[in-house]
Design an enzyme around this catalytic site. Structure first.
Site, PDB file in Angstrom:
ATOM      1  N   PRO A  41       0.779  -1.238   0.000  1.00 56.60           N
ATOM      2  CA  PRO A  41       0.000   0.000   0.000  1.00 56.60           C
ATOM      3  C   PRO A  41       0.809   1.286   0.000  1.00 56.60           C
ATOM      4  CG  PRO A  41       0.055  -0.934   2.194  1.00 56.60           C
ATOM      5  CD  PRO A  41       0.761  -1.922   1.306  1.00 56.60           C
ATOM      6  N   ASP A  64       3.397   1.120 -11.357  1.00 52.95           N
ATOM      7  CA  ASP A  64       2.326   2.095 -11.204  1.00 52.95           C
ATOM      8  C   ASP A  64       2.889   3.417 -10.707  1.00 52.95           C
ATOM      9  OD1 ASP A  64       0.401   0.331 -12.019  1.00 52.95           O
ATOM     10  OD2 ASP A  64      -0.299  -0.171 -10.007  1.00 52.95           O
ATOM     11  N   LYS A  86      -1.566   5.586 -14.443  1.00 54.20           N
ATOM     12  CA  LYS A  86      -2.728   6.095 -15.177  1.00 54.20           C
ATOM     13  C   LYS A  86      -3.790   6.643 -14.220  1.00 54.20           C
ATOM     14  CE  LYS A  86      -4.861   1.484 -15.656  1.00 54.20           C
ATOM     15  NZ  LYS A  86      -3.991   0.833 -14.672  1.00 54.20           N
ATOM     16  N   GLY A 120       0.508  -1.330  -7.259  1.00 55.05           N
ATOM     17  CA  GLY A 120       0.213  -0.910  -5.901  1.00 55.05           C
ATOM     18  C   GLY A 120      -0.749  -1.879  -5.226  1.00 55.05           C
ATOM     19  N   GLY A 121      -0.544  -2.105  -3.926  1.00 50.44           N
ATOM     20  CA  GLY A 121      -1.415  -3.011  -3.187  1.00 50.44           C
ATOM     21  C   GLY A 121      -1.233  -4.442  -3.635  1.00 50.44           C
ATOM     22  N   ASP A 122      -2.334  -5.090  -3.944  1.00 48.42           N
ATOM     23  CA  ASP A 122      -2.328  -6.476  -4.415  1.00 48.42           C
ATOM     24  C   ASP A 122      -2.802  -6.517  -5.866  1.00 48.42           C
ATOM     25  OD1 ASP A 122      -2.450  -9.549  -3.657  1.00 48.42           O
ATOM     26  OD2 ASP A 122      -4.277  -9.080  -4.791  1.00 48.42           O
ATOM     27  N   MET A 201     -11.724   3.577  -3.745  1.00 46.48           N
ATOM     28  CA  MET A 201     -12.098   4.412  -4.891  1.00 46.48           C
ATOM     29  C   MET A 201     -13.467   5.062  -4.683  1.00 46.48           C
ATOM     30  SD  MET A 201     -10.671   1.927  -7.949  1.00 46.48           S
ATOM     31  CE  MET A 201     -11.370   0.436  -7.239  1.00 46.48           C
ATOM     32  N   GLY A 231      -2.290   5.746   3.312  1.00 45.69           N
ATOM     33  CA  GLY A 231      -2.062   4.798   4.388  1.00 45.69           C
ATOM     34  C   GLY A 231      -0.709   4.118   4.313  1.00 45.69           C
TER      35      GLY A 231
END
Length: 554
Positions: A41, A64, A86, A120-122, A201, A231
């Site tokens: 994250p 990203d 993006k 990013g993230g998973d 989102m 976060g």
């Protein structure tokens, strides 16, 4: 006596991991495969070991926009690194960009490249990683998925919000605030959910999200809720309130995307469970002025303390003006009774020549090895030798006394006045150490093994912009040379520009140099190491937080 060599069985985990990342190693990225890797994250420390292994060995990395830049430091030299971010609200543009990414991944895989798609993230949680995997599958390109810590798990944990609790919530629902077509989520699907709800989102339509959650038979307007922006990062911001008041509170605080919305009784535990934003350096932007190769380890220590490191080296390390002297000194090691190192850079540059000549620890013979501090001693240990002499205070004066008091060297001096000392150091340095040794009758050969030079003038504008924009809270002064180079880089008015930030010095010598340049040092470390400097900063900010009237926002 011979310097003690490190036991190979004591190899550090980091060294073992580095070995595993070499090309051709069992876990290395393989040709013709695309790896969909979750970057986590935000905090670069949350990358998985498998993700780090692949980043270090891949040919190409497509990342990203929101991926922390520190993760790209793990990419091997020579790899092709491309940003394919993006962000934005134009769905047509974003879909077109995603199609380009899909095509690029396929082309690279078919060309036999080893590719890391860093997301990013998973990769499979609202990250369109499954769409990229489908495109690869259709084209017959092998792929692997490396899960990452997703933002609902990471952001809530760092905000002090437990998604489940034995007495409060036994389920978690993660939803997207908008569908692929751009329409709002059908909140009636959550009518029976009584656990915790995480909305991703949803910030651009927060009013609609809250209204949907409070629809007929759903959430009580008084339900505890929170919004967490950025976060797990040093600039993390958290707003907690009743659900019906969340849009107003978010607007007042200026919270924007990217953020996670959390709804449920568990958010009421934040005041008890918050830990990350209580770290002394939390939210502080710390300027790291060390040379690039040393800045990474310092930046990691800053992040572990909750701060955000801004790397902008003010000095550069260059080869010595007379490399032949270094070669001669290394070849003549057997003729010295003591070899002295006064910096980690000195160790690194000396051993570069050492290794070029194909030598190992035996070349030191019976010489005693001296290091000015624990950091320099650690640099020696990493290269297979251990320092015999390390003073309690990391200054030239103390090192001279420790060398003269060393039993083996004292015995040598008593038997013969000729005690030869090799001092491997920077071209320009304080003369107190060789002067004191010579005054005691030692023969000292000072051999510059590197030269420090000010950073390029192009860095001046970057530094001035960061200072004028208020993007720096703390400046680390890690040596006298960094102080001089920083002042030279800023030019006239350097003291006035730096008076707006907290200056933290690694020790009394560096502080004295700063004061001679007109700087006002706010913190001086008691232990002259990077860790000691950051410990001193911790104590400084802890004292400020404890002062009457102080408070942390959030």
């Amino acid at each position: 006596m011979f310097p003690r060599r490190n036991d190979p069985s004591e190899e550090s985990p980091g060294a073992a991991a580095a070995g595993a990342m070499n090309d051709g190693a069992p876990g290395a990225a393989r040709p013709g495969i695309v790896y969909l890797v979750g970057a986590g994250p935000g905090d670069p420390g949350l990358l998985t070991l498998r993700g780090a292994e692949l980043l270090a060995t891949a040919d190409v990395v497509l990342h990203d926009e929101l991926v922390h830049t520190a993760l790209l430091d793990r990419v091997r030299e020579g790899a092709d690194v491309r940003s394919v971010g993006k962000r934005g609200g134009d769905r047509v543009v974003k879909d077109a960009k995603q199609a380009e990414i899909d095509a690029e991944l396929v082309a690279l895989g078919l060309a036999g490249r080893s590719v890391v798609r860093l997301k990013g993230g998973d990769p499979f949680l609202f990250g369109r990683g499954s769409e990229e995997a489908e495109a690869l599958a259709r084209a017959g390109v092998p792929f692997e998925v490396v899960p990452g810590v997703c933002s609902p798990l990471g952001a809530t944990a760092y905000a002090g919000i437990s998604l489940t609790h034995r007495h409060i919530a036994s389920s978690v629902m993660i939803v997207s605030g908008v569908t692929r077509a751009g329409r709002s989520f059908d909140w009636s699907e959550l009518a029976s959910v009584r656990g915790t709800i995480c909305v991703l989102m949803g910030m651009q339509a927060l009013d609609a999200v809250v209204a949907g959650l409070m629809g007929p038979g759903r959430r009580d307007p008084a339900t505890p809720a929170a919004a967490i922006q950025w976060g797990t990062r040093a600039d993390q911001r958290v707003v907690s309130s009743r659900l019906d008041e969340l849009p107003r509170r978010v607007g007042e605080a200026g919270i924007e995307s990217p953020a996670v919305i959390v709804v449920g009784a568990v958010t009421g535990l934040r005041d008890t469970l918050r830990w990350f934003d209580r770290k002394p350096l939390f939210g502080k932007r710390v300027l790291v002025t060390r040379p690039r190769h040393q800045a990474r380890s310092t930046s990691r220590l800053v992040r572990l303390r909750g701060g955000e490191a801004v790397e902008l080296p003010t000095i550069e390390i260059h080869p010595p003006p007379d490399p032949a002297r270094v070669t001669e000194a290394v070849r003549s090691l057997s003729g010295y009774h003591a070899v002295v190192f006064t910096s980690e850079n000195g160790v690194a540059c000396f051993f570069k020549e050492f290794e070029r000549l194909g030598l190992d620890a035996r070349a030191f013979g019976p010489a005693r090895l001296a290091a000015i501090g624990v950091g320099t001693a650690a640099a020696l240990a990493a290269r297979g030798v251990r320092a015999d002499i390390v003073p309690r205070e990391f200054r030239g004066e103390e090192l001279a006394e420790a060398i003269l008091a060393d039993p083996a060297l004292a015995e040598r001096r008593a038997a013969s006045p000729r005690v030869r000392v090799l001092l491997a150091r920077a071209l320009v340095a304080r003369e107190v150490l060789p002067e004191r040794l010579r005054a005691a009758g030692c023969e000292v050969d000072v051999v510059p093994v590197y030269e420090t030079r000010p950073a390029s003038a192009g860095r001046r504008e970057e530094l001035l912009r960061a200072l004028s924009a208020g993007e720096i809270d703390v400046v680390l002064l890690t040596s006298s040379s960094t102080v001089d180079s920083l002042c030279d880089l800023l030019g006239e008015g350097a003291a006035a520009r730096l008076d707006r930030v907290l200056l933290a010095s690694i020790g009394p010598i560096t502080t004295a140099t700063a004061e001679k340049r007109g700087l006002r040092v706010g913190v001086t470390a008691e232990v002259s190491t990077t860790a000691g400097l950051l410990d001193a900063l911790d104590r400084h900010f802890t004292a400020l937080q404890a002062a009457p009237g102080s408070a942390r926002s959030g």
